[in-house]
Write an enzyme that holds these catalytic residues in place. Structure first.
Site, PDB file in Angstrom:
ATOM      1  N   ASP A 408       0.835  -1.191   0.000  1.00 52.32           N
ATOM      2  CA  ASP A 408       0.000   0.000   0.000  1.00 52.32           C
ATOM      3  C   ASP A 408       0.877   1.250   0.000  1.00 52.32           C
ATOM      4  O   ASP A 408       1.841   1.345   0.770  1.00 52.32           O
ATOM      5  CB  ASP A 408      -0.895  -0.017   1.254  1.00 52.32           C
ATOM      6  N   GLU A 444       1.716  -0.464  -5.031  1.00 55.38           N
ATOM      7  CA  GLU A 444       0.789   0.614  -5.346  1.00 55.38           C
ATOM      8  C   GLU A 444       1.686   1.833  -5.539  1.00 55.38           C
ATOM      9  O   GLU A 444       2.152   2.419  -4.548  1.00 55.38           O
ATOM     10  CB  GLU A 444      -0.206   0.844  -4.210  1.00 55.38           C
TER      11      GLU A 444
END
Length: 769
Positions: A408, A444
């Site tokens: 993330d 990401e």
């Protein structure tokens, strides 16, 4: 604000406390008794260990709590905690009734406090109290009144009150009347009764009975799911197991994954996480889990077997069950920030262990550098932080059996001191690590800071979420692309982003939807977000949805609208699974899951966020599921759809055919001008004659050739099929204009002849000699 001004703003009876904070409050740590309990300490149990329990020196490595045999063959647990600037550390042990025993860790080796406690074994609950200077102006926030979770705890027991975080869990006086110094006055109340505890776990699993699938990247199809939401309403999973690791391991859940043909599940965060106070006070929770507080512990809330360490074994059994079905396990991990938020957040772990050592601080050290939008950012340049992250990653691979990670906000991890740096310590350590460089690594590739958007920039070991694929495909099917240049790159593997440094087409993780945003059904049903249930006045969630409601906002009984929506779902799924790169599906999209237009359901731990398995009772959704299975199987059967190298666009043989060619509806190859013009139709020819790479026996890989026609116009189009030498004839394999996709159409069409393509549809044709 000047010191004088601050003093004027603070009532006289409290000024002394603020002055102590301004100058720094120091604990009486040097005067700790041999038991480790300072005089007047809050929450003490009995001032010492029952029976005079000793703390032996132990060892500084490994960090965390590890059961082992000590000197003289005595069994016990070694505790080790990095706390760089601390003046003293107390190990706090809790019995079944919650009574606390404090033991001082007297040994300090290279900033690691450690000790071996005889007789302590699996199931023991524990935490730490760390003593040091309280001086928020310099970033020092030590407060021994706060029980801290071990960053290396393998399991966590307990949770916070569901009505809101109590004031005791904050290191500062939360309700201090003067807001400009609200975070500077130390709170002396004991937090132990209100916070979860670590649990000692025995690590004795060698995984000798497990066989990892080790699916190559080009062959991968990823399925993103939420551990709880996937089975919370599954009728085939026994009710006690629904929403748990055991539920995901149940044959009824695994069979759905096997039937789809996906090769990996990507689990939304399963690290132990905490809920934000503002959500708890609204009767909500952090459902998605992007608020980590324990990087080694599987989240206890997903355990069906207990939270005194049993969740670890349950997680391992889940991994084994998925591996046995040929499915890899990828974890969505949140190492960019923690649940402790900014200066006004709670003190749960790292903030109280060494705030300056773990977090990025601003020049005003009271404040946190925030590249995540969540209040804090881990300072990955610091060796101890880098060690925490890499130790955690290796633990999940070697001791918990997982096969990869999706990071993330990975750009935040790649920042050196300020800027994103692809030669940063984090990326360099991963690249040379003998364990981590062999697993699947997905970035990401952005964060919320300046220069944080890094799509296409990560080094060769990495794959990336490709949001440019998402945007181009969404825009094409809603009729919003000014031309097809970008779409051409996205369908063919995004060579403009990834054809450098040895990267391959599978560096692109292609997706149309993800957990964050509309579901696939909502993407064709709503043009505006409807997040009222989140309690934030519909201000949360993105406004850039690139969606089209097909003529009506939300649910409707209009057969023309619902029919068009089903066709758009088929178009989007077909485009995704026929594109070069690694496709990622989202749980429930294959059966028409809706969130009622909520594009930010992070706090909806209820039927809105859970998968509704009754959706397939609707024939249209059942047909959508059948189409998804067919598309995944088609991809699996044809290596031309799973290329290991980028297309060259150059002639491959004596007949001058290229490995990739693009056609207009008129039947001619696209010219430079065609790429810059608006277009409703696009044909791409994929040659299977000479696919780069060889099979396991060294033979050249060959396959059928295909022509895919994508038509986003509302009216039918006559698409002239390329004739010889491209093809003598074509066999229609897929047509999204058809409601029933249970069997291939199979119709033959001669090369050079026009093919009627229905409005807003995809047709896939196999080349026949």
């Amino acid at each position: 604000m000047s010191s004088a001004a601050e003093q004027e703003a603070v009532p006289g009876h409290a000024r002394a406390r603020v002055e102590r904070a301004r100058g720094g409050v120091r604990d009486p740590a040097p005067g700790l008794a041999a038991t480790g309990v300072p005089a007047g300490a809050p929450g003490g149990a009995d001032g010492g260990a029952p029976g005079g329990r000793a703390v032996w020196p132990g060892a500084p490595n490994p960090l965390g709590a590890r059961c082992r045999v000590g000197p003289g063959g005595v069994a016990g647990t070694n505790f080790a905690l990095w706390a760089g600037g601390a003046e003293a550390v107390e190990l706090c042990l809790f019995d079944a009734e919650g009574h606390e025993t404090r033991l001082r860790l007297a040994e300090l080796t290279h900033e690691i406090w450690h000790g071996f406690v005889p007789g302590v074994g699996p199931g023991q609950r524990y935490g730490y109290r760390v003593h040091g200077r309280w001086d928020p102006w310099t970033g020092a926030r030590w407060n021994p009144a706060k029980l801290l979770l071990d960053p290396y705890a393998r399991a966590v027991d307990g949770d916070f009150a569901r009505t809101g975080l109590p004031p005791e869990v904050y290191g500062h006086v939360r309700d201090w009347p003067q807001q400009h110094v609200a975070d500077t006055v130390r709170d002396e109340r004991d937090s132990a009764p209100y916070v979860p505890k670590g649990v000692v776990v025995r690590d004795d699993d060698d995984w000798s009975d497990d066989r990892r699938p080790k699916t190559p990247w080009p062959d991968s199809v990823i399925y993103e799911l939420h551990v709880k939401g996937f089975t919370a309403r599954h009728p085939g999973v026994p009710e006690p197991l629904r929403g748990t690791y055991a539920g995901l391991a149940h044959p009824a859940a695994v069979e759905h994954l096997r039937g789809l043909g996906v090769t990996a599940v990507e689990l939304l965060p399963v690290h132990q996480f905490a809920h934000e106070d503002h959500l708890l006070r609204r009767g909500l929770t952090n459902y998605w889990g992007y608020n980590s507080i324990g990087y080694f512990a599987p989240h206890a809330g997903y355990s069906a077997s207990g939270t005194a360490g049993q969740q670890v074994g349950e997680f391992k059994r889940m991994v084994r069950a998925l591996h046995a079905a040929g499915i890899e396990v990828i974890l969505d991990v949140v190492y960019n920030h923690t649940a402790e938020a900014g200066e006004l957040g709670p003190t749960l772990s790292l903030k109280g262990i060494d705030n300056r050592g773990y977090y990025r601080l601003q020049s005003d050290a009271r404040r946190y550098a925030d590249y995540t939008g969540c209040g804090n950012t881990l300072h990955v340049v610091q060796p101890q932080v880098l060690r925490l992250i890499t130790d955690s990653l290796r633990y999940w691979v070697t001791e918990m059996g997982v096969d990869g990670f999706r990071f993330d906000l990975a750009a935040a991890l790649a920042r050196s001191f300020h800027d994103v740096d692809m030669l940063s310590p984090f990326l360099a350590v991963i690249a040379q690590d003998p364990v981590l460089r062999r697993v699947k690594l997905i970035a990401e590739p952005w964060d919320v800071g300046n220069g944080g958007y890094q799509v296409g920039a990560f080094p060769p070991l990495w794959t990336e979420w490709n949001d440019r694929y998402r945007d181009a495909v969404r825009d094409f099917w809603r009729g919003a692309l000014p031309d097809v240049r970008d779409l051409g790159y996205r369908l063919s593997g995004s060579s403009d982003l990834y054809a450098w440094g040895g990267r391959r087409p599978y560096a692109s993780v292609n997706f149309v939807t993800a957990h964050d945003g509309f579901t696939l059904r909502d993407l064709v049903s709503y043009e505006r977000k409807h997040n009222e249930a989140n309690g934030e006045g519909n201000r949360d969630g993105t406004d850039d949805n690139r969606s089209w409601n097909c003529g009506a906002e939300g649910e409707t009984d209009d057969p023309a609208v619902t029919g068009l929506r089903r066709r758009q779902l088929r178009n989007l799924l077909s485009t995704l699974l026929l594109s070069t790169g690694v496709p990622m599906l989202v749980a429930g999209d294959e059966m028409g899951r809706t969130q009622g237009g909520n594009n930010n359901a992070y706090c909806q731990d209820n039927e809105l966020g859970w998968l509704d398995w009754s959706l397939t009772d609707d024939p249209g959704n059942a047909q959508l599921l059948a189409l998804t299975r067919r598309l995944v199987a088609l991809r699996h059967d044809h290596p031309v759809l799973r290329r290991r190298a980028f297309f060259s666009g150059l002639p491959q043989g004596a007949d001058g055919l290229r490995d990739l060619a693009w056609f207009t509806a008129a039947g001619g190859e696209m010219t430079e001008a065609d790429w810059y013009a608006p277009a409703e139709s696009l044909g791409l020819y994929l040659s299977g004659r000479d696919i780069p790479g060889r099979d396991e026996r060294g033979a050249q890989v060959t396959d059928d050739s295909f022509l895919a026609v994508l038509h986003t116009g509302a009216r039918p189009v006559e698409f002239r099929l390329p004739g010889p030498p491209w093809a003598e004839s074509y066999e229609r394999v897929l047509d999204t204009a058809l409601e029933d996709q249970s069997a291939p159409p199979g119709t033959r069409h001669p090369g050079g002849a026009p093919l009627t393509v229905a409005g807003r549809s995809v047709v896939l044709l196999r080349v026949r000699a």
